[in-house]
Write a protein that holds these residues in place. Sequence first.
Motif, mmCIF file in Angstrom:
data_model
loop_
_atom_site.group_PDB
_atom_site.id
_atom_site.type_symbol
_atom_site.label_atom_id
_atom_site.label_comp_id
_atom_site.label_asym_id
_atom_site.label_seq_id
_atom_site.Cartn_x
_atom_site.Cartn_y
_atom_site.Cartn_z
ATOM 1 N N PHE A 61 13.673 14.873 0.255
ATOM 2 C CA PHE A 61 12.470 15.628 -0.105
ATOM 3 C C PHE A 61 12.334 15.700 -1.619
ATOM 4 C CE2 PHE A 61 10.838 19.960 -1.267
ATOM 5 C CZ PHE A 61 9.495 19.655 -1.121
ATOM 6 N N ASP A 62 13.431 15.966 -2.323
ATOM 7 C CA ASP A 62 13.379 16.041 -3.787
ATOM 8 C C ASP A 62 12.871 14.733 -4.385
ATOM 9 O OD1 ASP A 62 14.351 18.655 -3.730
ATOM 10 O OD2 ASP A 62 16.429 18.034 -4.053
ATOM 11 N N GLU A 63 13.332 13.614 -3.852
ATOM 12 C CA GLU A 63 12.880 12.305 -4.334
ATOM 13 C C GLU A 63 11.387 12.104 -4.062
ATOM 14 O OE1 GLU A 63 13.608 7.561 -3.422
ATOM 15 O OE2 GLU A 63 15.085 9.007 -2.707
ATOM 16 N N ALA A 64 10.965 12.474 -2.860
ATOM 17 C CA ALA A 64 9.543 12.343 -2.507
ATOM 18 C C ALA A 64 8.693 13.287 -3.356
ATOM 19 C CB ALA A 64 9.342 12.630 -1.020
ATOM 20 N N TRP A 65 9.191 14.485 -3.622
ATOM 21 C CA TRP A 65 8.456 15.447 -4.447
ATOM 22 C C TRP A 65 8.268 14.894 -5.850
ATOM 23 C CZ3 TRP A 65 5.447 19.450 -3.597
ATOM 24 C CH2 TRP A 65 5.057 20.231 -4.676
ATOM 25 N N GLN A 66 9.307 14.283 -6.408
ATOM 26 C CA GLN A 66 9.207 13.696 -7.743
ATOM 27 C C GLN A 66 8.166 12.586 -7.763
ATOM 28 O OE1 GLN A 66 10.772 15.136 -10.336
ATOM 29 N NE2 GLN A 66 9.503 13.804 -11.584
ATOM 30 N N MET A 67 8.141 11.782 -6.740
ATOM 31 C CA MET A 67 7.134 10.718 -6.626
ATOM 32 C C MET A 67 5.737 11.330 -6.558
ATOM 33 S SD MET A 67 9.158 8.365 -3.844
ATOM 34 C CE MET A 67 7.788 7.275 -3.486
ATOM 35 N N TYR A 68 5.596 12.420 -5.829
ATOM 36 C CA TYR A 68 4.324 13.144 -5.693
ATOM 37 C C TYR A 68 3.848 13.634 -7.058
ATOM 38 C CZ TYR A 68 1.354 17.170 -4.274
ATOM 39 O OH TYR A 68 0.340 18.091 -4.121
ATOM 40 N N LEU A 69 4.755 14.211 -7.834
ATOM 41 C CA LEU A 69 4.392 14.718 -9.149
ATOM 42 C C LEU A 69 3.993 13.601 -10.116
ATOM 43 C CD1 LEU A 69 7.111 17.456 -9.733
ATOM 44 C CD2 LEU A 69 4.744 17.773 -8.946
ATOM 45 N N GLU A 70 4.626 12.451 -9.982
ATOM 46 C CA GLU A 70 4.389 11.336 -10.893
ATOM 47 C C GLU A 70 3.151 10.511 -10.543
ATOM 48 O OE1 GLU A 70 8.076 9.213 -10.750
ATOM 49 O OE2 GLU A 70 9.120 10.725 -11.947
ATOM 50 N N GLN A 71 2.547 10.752 -9.420
ATOM 51 C CA GLN A 71 1.414 9.925 -8.989
ATOM 52 C C GLN A 71 0.176 10.094 -9.835
ATOM 53 O OE1 GLN A 71 -0.329 10.808 -5.239
ATOM 54 N NE2 GLN A 71 -0.225 13.003 -5.585
ATOM 55 N N ASP A 72 0.002 11.238 -10.486
ATOM 56 C CA ASP A 72 -1.216 11.482 -11.271
ATOM 57 C C ASP A 72 -1.218 10.793 -12.603
ATOM 58 O OD1 ASP A 72 -2.455 12.941 -9.341
ATOM 59 O OD2 ASP A 72 -1.711 14.861 -10.076
#
Length: 72
Positions: A61-72
Amino acid sequence: MRQSFYQFLMTQRNPEDYEPVAEFANNAFYDQAFPKQETRFDTLSKYLEENASYLPSMTVFDEAWQMYLEQD
């Protein structure tokens, strides 16, 4: 307006990929109770810790969350 974490996660789905984030996305797709409109880390983290037996480790989840934050 930022898309929800679930909307982002669904972009990572791939039934033929066995990478941890892809498997997380594949399994979350079938989780009827997943908080689909949520954008807050704490709420999602609490839900996953208490309900997501399909998630082998919160580091996924932490890895996916980081990817989520970096998408913008």
